[in-house]
Design a protein around this motif. Structure first.
Motif, short mmCIF file in Angstrom:
data_model
loop_
_atom_site.label_atom_id
_atom_site.label_comp_id
_atom_site.label_asym_id
_atom_site.label_seq_id
_atom_site.Cartn_x
_atom_site.Cartn_y
_atom_site.Cartn_z
N VAL A 85 -5.21 12.73 -3.37
CA VAL A 85 -5.67 11.39 -3.00
C VAL A 85 -4.58 10.68 -2.19
CG1 VAL A 85 -6.32 9.11 -3.90
CG2 VAL A 85 -7.24 11.18 -4.94
N ALA A 86 -3.34 10.82 -2.62
CA ALA A 86 -2.22 10.19 -1.90
C ALA A 86 -2.15 10.70 -0.46
CB ALA A 86 -0.91 10.45 -2.63
N ALA B 208 0.82 -1.21 0.00
CA ALA B 208 0.00 0.00 0.00
C ALA B 208 0.86 1.26 0.00
CB ALA B 208 -0.94 -0.01 1.21
N ALA B 209 1.95 1.26 0.76
CA ALA B 209 2.82 2.45 0.79
C ALA B 209 3.40 2.74 -0.59
CB ALA B 209 3.94 2.24 1.81
N ALA B 210 3.69 1.70 -1.36
CA ALA B 210 4.20 1.89 -2.73
C ALA B 210 3.15 2.54 -3.62
CB ALA B 210 4.66 0.56 -3.31
N TRP B 211 1.89 2.10 -3.49
CA TRP B 211 0.83 2.72 -4.28
C TRP B 211 0.65 4.18 -3.90
CZ3 TRP B 211 -0.48 1.02 -8.66
CH2 TRP B 211 -0.55 -0.35 -8.92
N ILE B 212 0.70 4.46 -2.61
CA ILE B 212 0.50 5.84 -2.15
C ILE B 212 1.62 6.74 -2.66
CG2 ILE B 212 0.43 7.32 -0.10
CD1 ILE B 212 -1.03 4.94 1.30
N THR C 87 -3.33 8.74 5.61
CA THR C 87 -3.88 8.80 6.97
C THR C 87 -4.17 7.37 7.45
OG1 THR C 87 -6.18 8.93 6.25
CG2 THR C 87 -4.96 11.03 6.44
N PRO C 88 -4.36 7.17 8.76
CA PRO C 88 -4.67 5.81 9.23
C PRO C 88 -5.88 5.18 8.56
CG PRO C 88 -4.04 7.19 11.08
CD PRO C 88 -4.16 8.10 9.88
N SER C 89 -6.98 5.93 8.42
CA SER C 89 -8.16 5.35 7.76
C SER C 89 -7.93 5.17 6.27
CB SER C 89 -9.41 6.19 8.03
OG SER C 89 -9.23 7.50 7.51
N GLY C 90 -7.21 6.08 5.66
CA GLY C 90 -6.90 5.95 4.24
C GLY C 90 -5.99 4.77 3.97
N MET C 91 -5.05 4.51 4.89
CA MET C 91 -4.14 3.38 4.73
C MET C 91 -4.91 2.06 4.77
SD MET C 91 -1.09 2.31 4.13
CE MET C 91 0.12 3.56 4.50
N ARG C 92 -5.94 1.97 5.61
CA ARG C 92 -6.76 0.75 5.64
C ARG C 92 -7.43 0.55 4.28
NH1 ARG C 92 -7.82 2.52 10.86
NH2 ARG C 92 -9.79 3.49 10.28
N PHE C 93 -7.93 1.62 3.69
CA PHE C 93 -8.54 1.54 2.37
C PHE C 93 -7.50 1.12 1.32
CE2 PHE C 93 -9.54 3.42 -1.73
CZ PHE C 93 -10.78 2.86 -1.98
N ALA C 94 -6.33 1.75 1.37
CA ALA C 94 -5.26 1.43 0.41
C ALA C 94 -4.84 -0.03 0.52
CB ALA C 94 -4.06 2.35 0.63
N LYS C 95 -4.71 -0.53 1.75
CA LYS C 95 -4.34 -1.95 1.94
C LYS C 95 -5.41 -2.86 1.37
CE LYS C 95 -1.29 -1.53 5.90
NZ LYS C 95 -1.07 -1.83 7.31
N GLY C 96 -6.68 -2.50 1.57
CA GLY C 96 -7.77 -3.29 1.00
C GLY C 96 -7.72 -3.31 -0.52
N ALA C 97 -7.43 -2.16 -1.11
CA ALA C 97 -7.32 -2.08 -2.57
C ALA C 97 -6.16 -2.92 -3.08
CB ALA C 97 -7.17 -0.62 -3.01
N VAL C 98 -5.04 -2.89 -2.37
CA VAL C 98 -3.87 -3.67 -2.76
C VAL C 98 -4.18 -5.17 -2.66
CG1 VAL C 98 -1.50 -4.29 -2.09
CG2 VAL C 98 -2.16 -1.89 -2.30
N LEU C 99 -4.86 -5.57 -1.59
CA LEU C 99 -5.23 -6.98 -1.45
C LEU C 99 -6.20 -7.43 -2.54
CD1 LEU C 99 -5.57 -7.41 2.41
CD2 LEU C 99 -3.85 -8.45 0.91
N ALA C 100 -7.16 -6.57 -2.89
CA ALA C 100 -8.10 -6.90 -3.96
C ALA C 100 -7.36 -7.06 -5.29
CB ALA C 100 -9.18 -5.84 -4.07
#
Length: 145
Positions: free
Chosen positions: A81-82, A65-69, A87-100
């Motif tokens: 968007v980056a 997720a950090a790489a995408w951000i 942010t903590p809540s945004g990172m949860r979303f980014a991790k979910g997107a990376v996993l998907a």
């Protein structure tokens, strides 16, 4: 940015990123390639095929997720968007997107007959599907009964 040149999703995203206006120039290097190994000799190149990896101009290594951000941060139209994703809540979303994306990537890669490690502890094997191994659980000690 290191990307899997054998992955249709990865090459599509690489092409999309290359067409975006960039505030920080992005260079795309096929993960695991001789060019990547020569350019980044200290990197674990097997891992770069498992999850998105970005190397900054100062040698910083970002994965998942950090790489995408950090990649979105380099784009003129996506810097806001980056910042939200960092942010903590945004990172949860980014991790979910990376996993998907990893799940889709793993499923399409598996159809081509390749076992794929998608990062974040998930592994896809075309013979029996997805498996999750928590960090530090490389043996049966963490297996569920």
């Amino acid at each position: 940015m290191l990307y899997d040149a054998g992955c249709p999703l990865c090459t599509h995203v690489r092409d999309w990123l290359a067409r975006r206006p960039q505030l920080v120039p992005l260079e795309f290097v096929p993960a695991g390639s001789p060019a990547a190994q020569a350019r980044f000799p200290g990197l674990d190149h097997r891992t770069t095929l498992d999850e998105i990896t970005v190397v900054g101009s100062g040698g910083q290594v970002y994965r998942g997720a950090a790489a995408w951000i950090v990649t979105l941060w380099a784009l003129r139209d996506h810097r806001r968007v980056a910042h939200r994703l960092s942010t903590p809540s945004g990172m949860r979303f980014a991790k979910g997107a990376v996993l998907a994306a990893a799940k889709w990537r793993g499923a399409t890669t598996a159809r081509r007959g390749r076992v794929h490690r998608s990062g974040e502890g998930w592994t896809y094997d075309p013979r029996d599907g997805w498996h999750y191994t928590p960090p530090g659980c490389g043996s049966d000690a963490c297996a569920a009964p």
